[in-house]
Enzyme design. Structure first.
Site, PDB file in Angstrom:
ATOM      1  N   GLU A  54       0.816  -1.215   0.000  1.00  0.00           N
ATOM      2  CA  GLU A  54       0.000   0.000   0.000  1.00  0.00           C
ATOM      3  C   GLU A  54       0.852   1.269   0.000  1.00  0.00           C
ATOM      4  O   GLU A  54       0.329   2.371   0.102  1.00  0.00           O
ATOM      5  CB  GLU A  54      -0.973  -0.019   1.176  1.00  0.00           C
ATOM      6  CG  GLU A  54      -2.040  -1.082   1.007  1.00  0.00           C
ATOM      7  CD  GLU A  54      -3.101  -1.070   2.088  1.00  0.00           C
ATOM      8  OE1 GLU A  54      -2.944  -0.355   3.107  1.00  0.00           O
ATOM      9  OE2 GLU A  54      -4.100  -1.794   1.917  1.00  0.00           O
ATOM     10  N   TYR A  81      -5.030  -9.826   3.246  1.00  0.00           N
ATOM     11  CA  TYR A  81      -3.788  -9.846   2.479  1.00  0.00           C
ATOM     12  C   TYR A  81      -3.459 -11.270   2.079  1.00  0.00           C
ATOM     13  O   TYR A  81      -3.544 -12.192   2.892  1.00  0.00           O
ATOM     14  CB  TYR A  81      -2.641  -9.272   3.323  1.00  0.00           C
ATOM     15  CG  TYR A  81      -1.306  -9.340   2.627  1.00  0.00           C
ATOM     16  CD1 TYR A  81      -0.992  -8.469   1.585  1.00  0.00           C
ATOM     17  CD2 TYR A  81      -0.358 -10.283   3.007  1.00  0.00           C
ATOM     18  CE1 TYR A  81       0.231  -8.533   0.947  1.00  0.00           C
ATOM     19  CE2 TYR A  81       0.871 -10.351   2.364  1.00  0.00           C
ATOM     20  CZ  TYR A  81       1.157  -9.475   1.334  1.00  0.00           C
ATOM     21  OH  TYR A  81       2.365  -9.547   0.693  1.00  0.00           O
ATOM     22  N   GLU A  98     -10.448  -5.264   8.820  1.00  0.00           N
ATOM     23  CA  GLU A  98      -9.364  -4.282   8.854  1.00  0.00           C
ATOM     24  C   GLU A  98      -8.312  -4.594   7.798  1.00  0.00           C
ATOM     25  O   GLU A  98      -7.859  -3.691   7.093  1.00  0.00           O
ATOM     26  CB  GLU A  98      -8.720  -4.259  10.250  1.00  0.00           C
ATOM     27  CG  GLU A  98      -7.576  -3.276  10.394  1.00  0.00           C
ATOM     28  CD  GLU A  98      -7.991  -1.817  10.254  1.00  0.00           C
ATOM     29  OE1 GLU A  98      -7.108  -0.999   9.924  1.00  0.00           O
ATOM     30  OE2 GLU A  98      -9.173  -1.479  10.473  1.00  0.00           O
ATOM     31  N   TYR A 132     -13.409  -7.556  -5.266  1.00  0.00           N
ATOM     32  CA  TYR A 132     -14.526  -7.382  -4.328  1.00  0.00           C
ATOM     33  C   TYR A 132     -15.855  -7.260  -5.072  1.00  0.00           C
ATOM     34  O   TYR A 132     -16.862  -7.847  -4.674  1.00  0.00           O
ATOM     35  CB  TYR A 132     -14.305  -6.161  -3.446  1.00  0.00           C
ATOM     36  CG  TYR A 132     -13.099  -6.245  -2.552  1.00  0.00           C
ATOM     37  CD1 TYR A 132     -12.730  -7.439  -1.930  1.00  0.00           C
ATOM     38  CD2 TYR A 132     -12.309  -5.129  -2.315  1.00  0.00           C
ATOM     39  CE1 TYR A 132     -11.626  -7.514  -1.109  1.00  0.00           C
ATOM     40  CE2 TYR A 132     -11.206  -5.197  -1.491  1.00  0.00           C
ATOM     41  CZ  TYR A 132     -10.862  -6.386  -0.887  1.00  0.00           C
ATOM     42  OH  TYR A 132      -9.766  -6.459  -0.076  1.00  0.00           O
ATOM     43  N   GLY A 143      -7.572 -18.439  -4.866  1.00  0.00           N
ATOM     44  CA  GLY A 143      -8.813 -18.568  -4.115  1.00  0.00           C
ATOM     45  C   GLY A 143      -8.693 -18.281  -2.626  1.00  0.00           C
ATOM     46  O   GLY A 143      -9.679 -18.379  -1.895  1.00  0.00           O
ATOM     47  N   GLY A 166      -8.025 -15.344  -0.981  1.00  0.00           N
ATOM     48  CA  GLY A 166      -8.757 -14.144  -0.573  1.00  0.00           C
ATOM     49  C   GLY A 166     -10.253 -14.398  -0.522  1.00  0.00           C
ATOM     50  O   GLY A 166     -10.932 -14.001   0.424  1.00  0.00           O
TER      51      GLY A 166
END
Length: 159
Positions: A24, A86, A83, A131, A95, A97
Site C-alpha cells: 500500500e 492480504y 481491517e 470485491y 482462491g 482471498g
C-alpha cells in the site's frame, strides 16, 4: 484452507501486516508490534480476530484476515469490519482471498451479523475488481475521516 489464528501465528501476522503496508506504499505506517498484536488478538479482552489462509499443498501461511466487531444502530446488531485482508503475491489467484471472505460471511450468518464491511484504496483496482466480482458494492455516499497522532492528541486536550 482457512483456519482461526493462534498465538503461534503472531510472527507471520506481523510479517503479513508489514508486507501489506509495503504493497500500500506506506511501510512507515505499520507500527504495531508483535506484543501489541498478541494482546489485541489473544489478551484477556480480545479486540480483534484473525484467520490464516494456508497453501493447500504445503500448509504454509499465504495470507490472513484481521477483523473486529462493529455495531449498526440502524439494524440493531453487530457486523464485521475487515481491517486487513492480504494474500502474498505468489499465492494470489488461488482462491485464498475469496476463502477468507467466505469464512467471514459464514461467521456473519452463523452469528446473525448483518454487515461485512471494509475499506479499499481508490487506486487498488485489482482488489476493487475482486470485491465487486463477489457482489460487494462501494459506499460512495460516505467519506472516511480519521484523527491520528497530533490532531487526535490536540482534540483530546480541548476542554
Amino acid at each position: 484452507m482457512i483456519r482461526t489464528a493462534t498465538p503461534d501465528d503472531i510472527p507471520v501476522i506481523h510479517t503479513f501486516i508489514r508486507e501489506l503496508a509495503e504493497y500500500e506504499k506506506v511501510p512507515e505506517e505499520a507500527r504495531a508490534t508483535p506484543e501489541q498484536l498478541r494482546e489485541a488478538l489473544f489478551g484477556a479482552n480480545p479486540a480483534a480476530y484473525a484467520h490464516i489462509a494456508q497453501d493447500d499443498t504445503t500448509g504454509e501461511p499465504v495470507g490472513f484476515s484481521l477483523w473486529f466487531l462493529n455495531f449498526s444502530t440502524w439494524r440493531g446488531v453487530h457486523g464485521v469490519y475487515l481491517e486487513d485482508l492480504y494474500v502474498r503475491p505468489a499465492a494470489r489467484g488461488g482462491g485464498h482471498g475469496k476463502a477468507l471472505l467466505m469464512e467471514l460471511a459464514r461467521i456473519c450468518g452463523e452469528r446473525g451479523y448483518q454487515r461485512l464491511e471494509w475499506s479499499v484504496l481508490n487506486w487498488n483496482r485489482p482488489s476493487i475488481d475482486f470485491y465487486e466480482s463477489l457482489g460487494a458494492r462501494p459506499q460512495d455516499e460516505w467519506t472516511v475521516y480519521r484523527l491520528t497522532d497530533d490532531a487526535l492528541e490536540a482534540l483530546g486536550r480541548r476542554g
